[in-house]
Design a protein around this motif. Sequence first.
Motif, PDB file in Angstrom:
ATOM      1  N   GLY A 117       0.765  -1.236   0.000  1.00  0.00           N
ATOM      2  CA  GLY A 117       0.000   0.000   0.000  1.00  0.00           C
ATOM      3  C   GLY A 117       0.798   1.288   0.000  1.00  0.00           C
ATOM      4  O   GLY A 117       0.274   2.338   0.361  1.00  0.00           O
ATOM      5  N   ASN A 118       2.056   1.232  -0.447  1.00  0.00           N
ATOM      6  CA  ASN A 118       2.853   2.461  -0.479  1.00  0.00           C
ATOM      7  C   ASN A 118       2.821   3.143  -1.858  1.00  0.00           C
ATOM      8  O   ASN A 118       3.629   4.016  -2.142  1.00  0.00           O
ATOM      9  CB  ASN A 118       4.289   2.200  -0.030  1.00  0.00           C
ATOM     10  CG  ASN A 118       5.074   1.331  -0.992  1.00  0.00           C
ATOM     11  OD1 ASN A 118       4.526   0.796  -1.964  1.00  0.00           O
ATOM     12  ND2 ASN A 118       6.355   1.167  -0.721  1.00  0.00           N
ATOM     13  N   PHE A 119       1.891   2.727  -2.691  1.00  0.00           N
ATOM     14  CA  PHE A 119       1.646   3.313  -4.011  1.00  0.00           C
ATOM     15  C   PHE A 119       2.769   3.083  -5.017  1.00  0.00           C
ATOM     16  O   PHE A 119       2.902   3.834  -5.988  1.00  0.00           O
ATOM     17  CB  PHE A 119       1.325   4.811  -3.903  1.00  0.00           C
ATOM     18  CG  PHE A 119       0.129   5.067  -3.047  1.00  0.00           C
ATOM     19  CD1 PHE A 119      -1.151   4.820  -3.521  1.00  0.00           C
ATOM     20  CD2 PHE A 119       0.282   5.516  -1.748  1.00  0.00           C
ATOM     21  CE1 PHE A 119      -2.258   5.037  -2.723  1.00  0.00           C
ATOM     22  CE2 PHE A 119      -0.827   5.735  -0.935  1.00  0.00           C
ATOM     23  CZ  PHE A 119      -2.090   5.496  -1.424  1.00  0.00           C
ATOM     24  N   LYS A 120       3.574   2.048  -4.772  1.00  0.00           N
ATOM     25  CA  LYS A 120       4.598   1.660  -5.750  1.00  0.00           C
ATOM     26  C   LYS A 120       4.936   0.192  -5.541  1.00  0.00           C
ATOM     27  O   LYS A 120       4.724  -0.359  -4.462  1.00  0.00           O
ATOM     28  CB  LYS A 120       5.850   2.522  -5.628  1.00  0.00           C
ATOM     29  CG  LYS A 120       6.569   2.384  -4.298  1.00  0.00           C
ATOM     30  CD  LYS A 120       7.780   3.280  -4.230  1.00  0.00           C
ATOM     31  CE  LYS A 120       8.455   3.116  -2.866  1.00  0.00           C
ATOM     32  NZ  LYS A 120       9.642   3.946  -2.750  1.00  0.00           N
ATOM     33  N   ILE A 150       6.234  -9.670   1.184  1.00  0.00           N
ATOM     34  CA  ILE A 150       4.928 -10.004   1.765  1.00  0.00           C
ATOM     35  C   ILE A 150       4.369 -11.267   1.112  1.00  0.00           C
ATOM     36  O   ILE A 150       3.867 -12.165   1.795  1.00  0.00           O
ATOM     37  CB  ILE A 150       3.952  -8.824   1.619  1.00  0.00           C
ATOM     38  CG1 ILE A 150       4.383  -7.672   2.530  1.00  0.00           C
ATOM     39  CG2 ILE A 150       2.515  -9.260   1.943  1.00  0.00           C
ATOM     40  CD1 ILE A 150       3.650  -6.365   2.275  1.00  0.00           C
ATOM     41  N   VAL A 151       4.456 -11.341  -0.210  1.00  0.00           N
ATOM     42  CA  VAL A 151       3.931 -12.512  -0.925  1.00  0.00           C
ATOM     43  C   VAL A 151       4.742 -13.758  -0.559  1.00  0.00           C
ATOM     44  O   VAL A 151       4.181 -14.827  -0.303  1.00  0.00           O
ATOM     45  CB  VAL A 151       3.918 -12.276  -2.448  1.00  0.00           C
ATOM     46  CG1 VAL A 151       3.561 -13.543  -3.206  1.00  0.00           C
ATOM     47  CG2 VAL A 151       2.955 -11.150  -2.800  1.00  0.00           C
ATOM     48  N   VAL A 152       6.056 -13.635  -0.500  1.00  0.00           N
ATOM     49  CA  VAL A 152       6.921 -14.774  -0.135  1.00  0.00           C
ATOM     50  C   VAL A 152       6.576 -15.265   1.271  1.00  0.00           C
ATOM     51  O   VAL A 152       6.434 -16.467   1.503  1.00  0.00           O
ATOM     52  CB  VAL A 152       8.413 -14.390  -0.255  1.00  0.00           C
ATOM     53  CG1 VAL A 152       9.296 -15.412   0.447  1.00  0.00           C
ATOM     54  CG2 VAL A 152       8.809 -14.253  -1.716  1.00  0.00           C
ATOM     55  N   GLU A 153       6.411 -14.358   2.217  1.00  0.00           N
ATOM     56  CA  GLU A 153       6.081 -14.751   3.586  1.00  0.00           C
ATOM     57  C   GLU A 153       4.703 -15.404   3.655  1.00  0.00           C
ATOM     58  O   GLU A 153       4.506 -16.355   4.418  1.00  0.00           O
ATOM     59  CB  GLU A 153       6.161 -13.547   4.530  1.00  0.00           C
ATOM     60  CG  GLU A 153       7.583 -13.100   4.803  1.00  0.00           C
ATOM     61  CD  GLU A 153       8.478 -14.215   5.332  1.00  0.00           C
ATOM     62  OE1 GLU A 153       8.071 -14.947   6.265  1.00  0.00           O
ATOM     63  OE2 GLU A 153       9.599 -14.374   4.807  1.00  0.00           O
TER      64      GLU A 153
END
Length: 81
Positions: free
Chosen positions: A24-27, A35-38
């Motif tokens: 959600g940091n706009f990039k 995040i996806v790996v975790e």
Amino acid sequence: ESSAKKSQHLKGNALDVWVLDVNGNFKFDQGDINIVVEAIKNVDEKNPNLLGILGTYTCKSTTGSRMVHTDVTGRVGSYCH
């Protein structure tokens, strides 16, 4: 036999996830990949029968760097292409 014919993707045992702005940091950045790996590691930990290779393409400077690979082949490992 070509590697495409041996692909776990064609057998329904592998998936490449296209990663967007997950944090959600706009990039798009490494934090999104992390995040996806975790999340995948969490699923694998709770479901050992789904364990397999986990890989990122972050070592490439192409659009593939947005993808995370996971499979349920039972072979444990990780990689960065």
